[in-house]
Write a protein that holds these residues in place. Sequence first.
Motif, PDB file in Angstrom:
ATOM      1  N   ASP A 372       9.227  -3.387  13.151  1.00  0.00           N
ATOM      2  CA  ASP A 372       8.524  -2.841  14.303  1.00  0.00           C
ATOM      3  C   ASP A 372       8.437  -1.328  14.165  1.00  0.00           C
ATOM      4  OD1 ASP A 372      10.987  -1.798  15.057  1.00  0.00           O
ATOM      5  OD2 ASP A 372      11.303  -3.193  16.719  1.00  0.00           O
ATOM      6  N   GLU A 373       7.896  -0.669  15.168  1.00  0.00           N
ATOM      7  CA  GLU A 373       7.675   0.773  15.076  1.00  0.00           C
ATOM      8  C   GLU A 373       8.967   1.580  15.054  1.00  0.00           C
ATOM      9  OE1 GLU A 373       6.263   2.543  19.057  1.00  0.00           O
ATOM     10  OE2 GLU A 373       5.616   0.452  19.201  1.00  0.00           O
ATOM     11  N   ASP A 375      11.449   0.555  13.044  1.00  0.00           N
ATOM     12  CA  ASP A 375      12.006   0.094  11.763  1.00  0.00           C
ATOM     13  C   ASP A 375      13.086  -0.969  11.934  1.00  0.00           C
ATOM     14  OD1 ASP A 375      10.296   1.662  10.262  1.00  0.00           O
ATOM     15  OD2 ASP A 375      11.675   3.356  10.141  1.00  0.00           O
ATOM     16  N   ASN A 392       0.170  -2.748  14.249  1.00  0.00           N
ATOM     17  CA  ASN A 392      -0.542  -1.485  14.056  1.00  0.00           C
ATOM     18  C   ASN A 392      -1.078  -1.362  12.637  1.00  0.00           C
ATOM     19  OD1 ASN A 392       1.604  -0.673  12.420  1.00  0.00           O
ATOM     20  ND2 ASN A 392       2.571   0.575  14.014  1.00  0.00           N
ATOM     21  N   ARG A 393      -1.692  -0.245  12.322  1.00  0.00           N
ATOM     22  CA  ARG A 393      -2.333  -0.065  11.012  1.00  0.00           C
ATOM     23  C   ARG A 393      -1.347  -0.085   9.862  1.00  0.00           C
ATOM     24  NH1 ARG A 393      -6.625   4.852  12.353  1.00  0.00           N
ATOM     25  NH2 ARG A 393      -7.936   3.654  13.843  1.00  0.00           N
ATOM     26  N   ASP A 394      -0.091   0.228  10.145  1.00  0.00           N
ATOM     27  CA  ASP A 394       0.937   0.227   9.095  1.00  0.00           C
ATOM     28  C   ASP A 394       1.533  -1.154   8.880  1.00  0.00           C
ATOM     29  OD1 ASP A 394       0.617   2.974   8.784  1.00  0.00           O
ATOM     30  OD2 ASP A 394       2.102   3.420  10.336  1.00  0.00           O
ATOM     31  N   GLY A 395       1.023  -2.156   9.596  1.00  0.00           N
ATOM     32  CA  GLY A 395       1.565  -3.505   9.474  1.00  0.00           C
ATOM     33  C   GLY A 395       2.871  -3.691  10.213  1.00  0.00           C
ATOM     34  N   LYS A 396       3.138  -2.810  11.177  1.00  0.00           N
ATOM     35  CA  LYS A 396       4.362  -2.904  11.969  1.00  0.00           C
ATOM     36  C   LYS A 396       4.046  -3.390  13.387  1.00  0.00           C
ATOM     37  CE  LYS A 396       6.998   0.688   9.551  1.00  0.00           C
ATOM     38  NZ  LYS A 396       7.769   1.954   9.702  1.00  0.00           N
TER      39      LYS A 396
END
Length: 482
Positions: A372-373, A375, A392-396
């Motif tokens: 998650d955001e 970590d 989100n865009r980071d895959g989190k």
Amino acid sequence: MKNKPVILLNIDSLMTYPLEIAIQTGRAPALQFLKENGTYFNNMVSSFPTMSVTIDSSLLTGTYADQHHISGLSWFDTSKKEIVNYGTGFRETFRLGTRRSIHNMLYRLNNEHLSSNVSTIFEELANRDIPSASINSFVYRGNTPKKLKVPGLFKTLTHFKDGEWIMEAPPVLSLGAFSKLKPLNFTFQVAAGNNKYAARELIYLIRKNRLPAFAFCTFQDLDFRIHLKGPLDIKGITRIDKQLQKILNVYSSWDEALRKNIWLIMGDNGHSATHTKYKESVIDLVKLFKQYRIAKLERPIHRKDQFVFCVNQRMSYIYILDAMLEETKIVDRLKRDKRIDVIAWKEENWIRVESPLKHGSLHYRPSEEVLDEYDQGWKVRGEMDILDLRMNRDGKIAYGDFPDALARLYGALHAQPGRFIVVNAKPGHEFKAQLTPYHLSGAAHGSLHRQESLVPLIIAGTNEKPVFPRMIDLKEYILRLI
């Protein structure tokens, strides 16, 4: 160079929007000075439930309730089969037993309930021979034996012989009439002090050159005002700011106060405005489960009791004592009430979450499958929309209406053993069970919702920042500063 002392000012129920309004309209010059000369966060994530004893425990130990074990202002001890209440309201406290509730708050909270497997900031600093102070916080466990004394008129309301007891505390401890620093300081609040009292205690330390490396000071009055007047009350912030001005005025200039100290000013929880009508606002759990046998506050748990309700304003624990009752059957009844938005319980080694407002269910557990955001690693299955989760865009996993919901719900559901369900009310509503207090036309907190979970944080006197803007990340941050 010697590190500067860290002063953490915890303003109970300070919220981002009214704080910013107070600053913009010139009604909070001290807070404005600190904000403009420091770093400002408007999205600091609190603990869950968003109740002071749980929040302070998370702040001081750097953990959620699954590790520190302070489940809320009210919870059920399955091992001793008793309701633990730290003072939710006069009528409920009186029915449970005033002496027992006072003993819970004054002694058992720090000495028994707060897990010995975690350490507070005070304890870790003591292990390094670094002094610290606690002013006005009921969570204060440290390593220094301190004698606390109950004022004469209140000795009969405690279990202590001669109204005195020994606690492991920080080297400097102030707790209202029980333990004060300034000899002639006075407060009408017995258990702790009001804003003026707290400010005078901190000023006394500064003037006497006794300010330790870390001082934790709680201002409590704002919470009471908001419960009555609603979350947009500005006058309470203005009153607190006047006390902050007095603290800063001890120095030759406010700039000198920043040169000499690191200042952290934060809220601990937000509030949700409540409806004006009882039937709209209050979710009465006793009525919802009226055909079941519910444990009574005034007597010990009976073998035929099926439920124990422990309400923390806008969230509640529903403890299931009847082994024949299935969680899903109870959840189905809860889902009939559209004023509830989150229902969660343990299902084998998963957390299962459902909602009366959305279809399907969500299952999750700790894993390294996806981060998650913050970590934190999770395995997630089902309808992510139930907890307003998205990728989100980071895959989190990113959070919406329920900040850090996966970790905070997991913490509440693993804070104690036993079978129980966590229920969360929609904004505007709160739970009631028997004599639980409620707040019509005012405000309440306790829930997982962002209105109560996101609070402001001002950091002045340093450019260092916490790893994440969360309450549980402040312990590591403060120890790093010191």
